[in-house]
Design an enzyme around this catalytic site. Structure first.
Site, PDB file in Angstrom:
ATOM      1  N   PRO A  27      49.007 -56.634  -9.143  1.00  0.00           N
ATOM      2  CA  PRO A  27      50.174 -56.360  -8.300  1.00  0.00           C
ATOM      3  C   PRO A  27      49.793 -55.612  -7.030  1.00  0.00           C
ATOM      4  CG  PRO A  27      50.141 -54.913 -10.214  1.00  0.00           C
ATOM      5  CD  PRO A  27      49.037 -55.908 -10.416  1.00  0.00           C
ATOM      6  N   MET A  28      50.374 -56.054  -5.907  1.00  0.00           N
ATOM      7  CA  MET A  28      50.146 -55.408  -4.612  1.00  0.00           C
ATOM      8  C   MET A  28      51.469 -55.253  -3.888  1.00  0.00           C
ATOM      9  SD  MET A  28      46.742 -57.414  -3.254  1.00  0.00           S
ATOM     10  CE  MET A  28      47.094 -58.985  -4.071  1.00  0.00           C
ATOM     11  N   THR A  29      51.770 -54.049  -3.440  1.00  0.00           N
ATOM     12  CA  THR A  29      53.012 -53.813  -2.707  1.00  0.00           C
ATOM     13  C   THR A  29      53.015 -54.639  -1.428  1.00  0.00           C
ATOM     14  OG1 THR A  29      53.157 -51.582  -3.603  1.00  0.00           O
ATOM     15  CG2 THR A  29      54.456 -52.053  -1.638  1.00  0.00           C
ATOM     16  N   GLN A 105      56.171 -57.511 -12.539  1.00  0.00           N
ATOM     17  CA  GLN A 105      56.007 -56.080 -12.789  1.00  0.00           C
ATOM     18  C   GLN A 105      57.286 -55.361 -12.371  1.00  0.00           C
ATOM     19  OE1 GLN A 105      53.834 -53.071 -10.333  1.00  0.00           O
ATOM     20  NE2 GLN A 105      52.311 -53.219 -11.965  1.00  0.00           N
ATOM     21  N   HIS A 180      55.825 -50.858 -15.182  1.00  0.00           N
ATOM     22  CA  HIS A 180      54.912 -50.066 -14.346  1.00  0.00           C
ATOM     23  C   HIS A 180      54.971 -48.608 -14.790  1.00  0.00           C
ATOM     24  CE1 HIS A 180      52.338 -48.905 -11.246  1.00  0.00           C
ATOM     25  NE2 HIS A 180      52.865 -49.535 -10.203  1.00  0.00           N
ATOM     26  N   GLY A 181      54.018 -48.250 -15.642  1.00  0.00           N
ATOM     27  CA  GLY A 181      53.931 -46.870 -16.123  1.00  0.00           C
ATOM     28  C   GLY A 181      52.771 -46.133 -15.505  1.00  0.00           C
ATOM     29  N   ALA A 182      52.388 -46.517 -14.281  1.00  0.00           N
ATOM     30  CA  ALA A 182      51.193 -45.963 -13.644  1.00  0.00           C
ATOM     31  C   ALA A 182      51.504 -45.425 -12.251  1.00  0.00           C
ATOM     32  CB  ALA A 182      50.109 -47.046 -13.558  1.00  0.00           C
ATOM     33  N   TYR A 185      54.828 -43.473 -10.490  1.00  0.00           N
ATOM     34  CA  TYR A 185      56.215 -43.929 -10.453  1.00  0.00           C
ATOM     35  C   TYR A 185      56.962 -43.387 -11.678  1.00  0.00           C
ATOM     36  CZ  TYR A 185      54.521 -46.794  -6.629  1.00  0.00           C
ATOM     37  OH  TYR A 185      53.962 -47.205  -5.434  1.00  0.00           O
ATOM     38  N   ARG A 233      51.543 -50.968 -17.653  1.00  0.00           N
ATOM     39  CA  ARG A 233      50.448 -50.546 -16.776  1.00  0.00           C
ATOM     40  C   ARG A 233      50.335 -49.026 -16.835  1.00  0.00           C
ATOM     41  NH1 ARG A 233      48.585 -51.453 -10.455  1.00  0.00           N
ATOM     42  NH2 ARG A 233      46.727 -52.607 -11.046  1.00  0.00           N
TER      43      ARG A 233
END
Length: 353
Positions: A27-29, A105, A180-182, A185, A233
């Protein structure tokens, strides 16, 4: 070159889904959707090129799940409304038609929100003012505002958002969901002892700080059933603190990954600066190896793995099962196809010599 054939291009499976190789797009913003979070044709073309390039799975950018407090960046993609869901459908269909799995994600920004179409207020497990500047590359400027402490109603609302977005993901045709647990955030904010100062069931020991994650995982799984892949994640590093480490080191990792391994998730995705470096100080195992050893689930790892030999080595050593590349994929969206072709050509050359 043999190692390419032996691992990076071997099939693998997570739960009941077969992945054609061990390369995924991380994943990339992007901040390239419409102002209201609706993915557009630019987003469509961005993701489909990776499927055409041979990646076994495309994991989307962090996608916000509700219209309350979850959005992190202006023009970030959402999956919070039926309009969002419907816009994702042709993108997902095209990814899958080109031979890749589509995984969304879901990300709640919490205190790290720096721009929202829906709400100017931010929330966190406890009152929190990230001690950093907003990310300029994603449209941010200046300091983060101080987030207010979440009430139980806020917590319940956030969980409902993850659940509803997961239902929308299923309706849009996604093969899987990654929570997204990284990277600092919201889910990671609950896990972080420096941010989560709560004294109720969501704060205190590492086991209690995992409560919100585990409740979210359980409710999402109940909503989507067993057909979709569900992952989580995890990282030590944060967007606003790339040098952060868990205070409990490897022992804390054993607790976190052990509990997650007994939850309803199908895989653990590690985010690190350099996936092959020791995760807890000199001479210790990598984060991916710790997740593999203590979680007992398939592990995806990301972080400076553009070099195929380096990526293959981590799989050879059974530190991970899949590698996710991000920035390197931007430059080489057809990397799996190209690397495999080069490998075959070299093998044929050696056979003729």
């Amino acid at each position: 070159m043999d190692k390419f054939d032996n691992n990076l291009f071997n099939q693998g499976n997570i739960s009941n889904h077969i992945f054609k190789n061990r390369y995924m797009v991380g994943p990339m913003t992007r901040v390239s959707s419409e102002a209201d979070g609706t993915p557009n044709e630019r987003v469509h073309q961005y993701y489909v090129r990776y499927a055409k390039g041979g990646f076994s799975a495309v994991i989307t950018e962090g996608t916000y799940p509700d219209t309350a407090y979850s959005q992190g960046y202006e023009n970030q993609a959402g999956l919070a409304t039926e309009k969002h869901r419907d816009a994702w459908k042709p993108i997902v269909e095209d990814i899958k038609n080109n031979g890749s799995k589509a995984i969304v994600q879901l990300m709640h920004a919490g205190a790290q929100s720096q721009g929202s179409y829906y709400n100017g207020e931010t929330i966190a497990p406890s009152p929190y003012d990230p001690d950093a500047e907003k990310v300029g590359a994603y449209g941010g400027e200046g300091k983060f505002q101080k987030a207010r402490e979440m009430t139980q109603a806020d917590i319940d609302e956030a969980k409902r958002g993850f659940v509803q977005a997961s239902i929308y993901a299923a309706e849009a045709g996604f093969d899987g969901i990654e929570l997204h647990g990284a990277n600092g955030y919201l889910l990671d904010q609950f896990l972080s002892e420096g941010i989560n100062k709560r004294t109720d069931k969501y704060g205190g020991s590492v086991e209690k700080r995992l409560t919100f994650l585990l409740e979210t995982i359980k409710e999402v799984r109940e909503a989507i059933g067993d057909d979709m892949v569900l992952g989580i994640r995890i990282s030590q590093i944060k967007v606003v603190n790339p040098n952060h480490k868990w205070s409990g080191g490897e022992k804390e990792a054993e607790t976190i990954f052990g509990i997650l391994g007994r939850s309803e998730v199908d895989y653990i995705h590690i985010s690190d600066d350099d996936a092959a470096e020791p995760g807890f100080g000199e001479g210790t195992m990598t984060m991916a190896a710790a997740a593999k050893a203590y979680g007992g689930l398939p592990v995806i790892t990301a972080g400076n793995l553009a070099d195929p030999d380096k990526a293959a080595g981590m799989i050879d050593r059974q530190e991970c099962d899949y590698v996710a590349v991000a920035r390197a994929a931007l430059a080489n969206p057809d990397a799996p196809n190209r690397i495999q072709k080069e490998s075959l050509l070299m093998i044929l050359t050696l056979m003729k010599s």
